[in-house]
Write a protein that holds these residues in place. Structure first.
Motif, mmCIF file in Angstrom:
data_model
loop_
_atom_site.group_PDB
_atom_site.id
_atom_site.type_symbol
_atom_site.label_atom_id
_atom_site.label_comp_id
_atom_site.label_asym_id
_atom_site.label_seq_id
_atom_site.Cartn_x
_atom_site.Cartn_y
_atom_site.Cartn_z
ATOM 1 N N ILE A 1 0.932 -1.262 0.181
ATOM 2 C CA ILE A 1 0.097 -0.145 -0.083
ATOM 3 C C ILE A 1 0.762 1.256 -0.227
ATOM 4 N N GLU A 2 0.564 2.177 -0.987
ATOM 5 C CA GLU A 2 1.311 3.225 -1.047
ATOM 6 C C GLU A 2 1.065 4.480 0.049
ATOM 7 N N THR A 3 1.761 5.440 0.337
ATOM 8 C CA THR A 3 1.643 6.270 1.468
ATOM 9 C C THR A 3 0.418 7.174 1.037
ATOM 10 N N ASP A 4 0.236 7.374 -0.392
ATOM 11 C CA ASP A 4 -0.781 8.210 -0.887
ATOM 12 C C ASP A 4 -2.292 7.515 -0.676
ATOM 13 N N ASP A 5 -2.174 6.180 -0.492
ATOM 14 C CA ASP A 5 -3.480 5.693 -0.238
ATOM 15 C C ASP A 5 -4.054 5.381 1.352
ATOM 16 N N VAL A 6 -3.232 6.070 2.311
ATOM 17 C CA VAL A 6 -3.361 5.835 3.709
ATOM 18 C C VAL A 6 -3.845 7.135 4.254
ATOM 19 N N VAL A 7 -5.109 6.969 4.954
ATOM 20 C CA VAL A 7 -5.272 8.202 5.970
ATOM 21 C C VAL A 7 -5.524 7.727 7.469
ATOM 22 N N GLN B 1 -3.864 16.872 4.285
ATOM 23 C CA GLN B 1 -2.993 16.235 3.422
ATOM 24 C C GLN B 1 -1.793 15.656 3.927
ATOM 25 N N LYS B 2 -1.082 16.564 4.926
ATOM 26 C CA LYS B 2 0.273 16.160 5.413
ATOM 27 C C LYS B 2 0.310 17.108 6.812
ATOM 28 N N GLY B 3 1.184 16.970 7.406
ATOM 29 C CA GLY B 3 1.518 17.755 8.627
ATOM 30 C C GLY B 3 2.397 17.097 9.812
ATOM 31 N N GLY B 4 2.613 17.883 10.743
ATOM 32 C CA GLY B 4 3.707 17.259 11.787
ATOM 33 C C GLY B 4 2.825 16.243 12.674
ATOM 34 N N HIS B 5 3.222 16.124 13.910
ATOM 35 C CA HIS B 5 2.712 15.230 14.856
ATOM 36 C C HIS B 5 1.726 15.943 15.959
ATOM 37 N N GLY C 1 8.165 7.261 7.838
ATOM 38 C CA GLY C 1 9.458 7.923 7.198
ATOM 39 C C GLY C 1 8.843 9.166 6.422
ATOM 40 N N THR C 2 7.868 9.725 6.761
ATOM 41 C CA THR C 2 7.220 10.984 5.898
ATOM 42 C C THR C 2 5.936 11.327 7.010
ATOM 43 N N LYS C 3 5.779 12.686 6.831
ATOM 44 C CA LYS C 3 4.771 13.306 7.239
ATOM 45 C C LYS C 3 3.674 13.620 6.341
ATOM 46 N N GLU C 4 3.873 13.088 5.088
ATOM 47 C CA GLU C 4 2.857 13.197 4.018
ATOM 48 C C GLU C 4 1.926 12.050 3.861
ATOM 49 N N PHE C 5 1.211 12.121 4.600
ATOM 50 C CA PHE C 5 0.071 10.983 4.646
ATOM 51 C C PHE C 5 -1.311 11.745 5.142
ATOM 52 N N LYS C 6 -2.510 11.413 4.608
ATOM 53 C CA LYS C 6 -3.806 11.914 4.841
ATOM 54 C C LYS C 6 -4.172 11.886 6.321
ATOM 55 N N ARG C 7 -4.818 12.730 7.044
ATOM 56 C CA ARG C 7 -5.292 12.545 8.412
ATOM 57 C C ARG C 7 -6.588 13.166 8.236
#
Length: 187
Positions: A81-87, A104-108, A122-128
């Motif tokens: 599963i690609e990071t772009d397909d994760v929420v 679409q991305k952000g910090g913690h 390894g990235t902040k770029e996942f949907k939330r």
């Protein structure tokens, strides 16, 4: 395949706590469709279902909040599963109870479950999808507050935010671009 992750803590005593609003959103989606979390692997309980012609996975990590990424990353790797397909759905102290905010991305933002997810992906770029729980009004320590239950006067607004979050997830899973889903559901 799209991966929909609700963050929370396993166990009965955490079931309706503020910190488990991500789990509650997954529960709402399961209930709507008559699905069940019928798989356990990689420190998580999950279901793989078909929704509107798309394969989706709904996941509740069973690692406790601070280690959520230890469940998410291995499932992503195993199912490719690609990071772009994760929420990722979780509680947010900076939003009042009943509000939701999609990003679409952000910090913690100080959220340890999100921090673990960022570290393992390894990235902040996942949907939330962030669901508001508000901040403690008095000197209540944050940990006690997030592990507490919503007061009766907030329950209706919180339940509506869970349903709104589930609607947003379904809209995204139907193929609408996340940026458009954000425009429709941020309130």
């Amino acid at each position: 395949m799209k991966l929909i992750v609700g963050l929370g803590n396993p166990g009965r005593k955490y079931k309706k706590t503020r910190h488990n609003i991500g789990f509650q959103t997954i529960d709402a989606l399961l209930e709507r469709h008559g699905w069940k979390l019928n798989n356990s692997k990689f420190h998580g309980d999950y279901a793989i279902e078909h929704f509107n012609g798309e394969k989706i996975m709904l996941l509740q990590p069973q690692t406790y909040m601070n280690l959520s990424g230890e469940s998410i990353r291995p499932l992503m790797d195993y199912y490719q599963i690609e990071t772009d397909d994760v929420v990722v759905i979780y509680d947010d102290l900076d939003l009042p109870a009943g509000r939701i905010r999609l990003r679409q991305k952000g910090g913690h933002g100080g959220h340890n479950g999100v921090r673990s997810t960022i570290n393992h992906l390894g990235t902040k770029e996942f949907k939330r999808v962030r669901l508001g729980v508000g901040r403690p009004a008095n000197a209540t320590p944050v940990i006690d507050y997030v592990l507490g239950k919503f007061p009766k006067e907030e329950q209706k607004a919180v339940e509506q935010s869970i349903q709104d979050a589930a609607d947003a997830i379904e809209t995204w899973a139907e193929g609408k671009p996340f940026i458009e889903v954000m425009n429709d559901f941020n309130h």
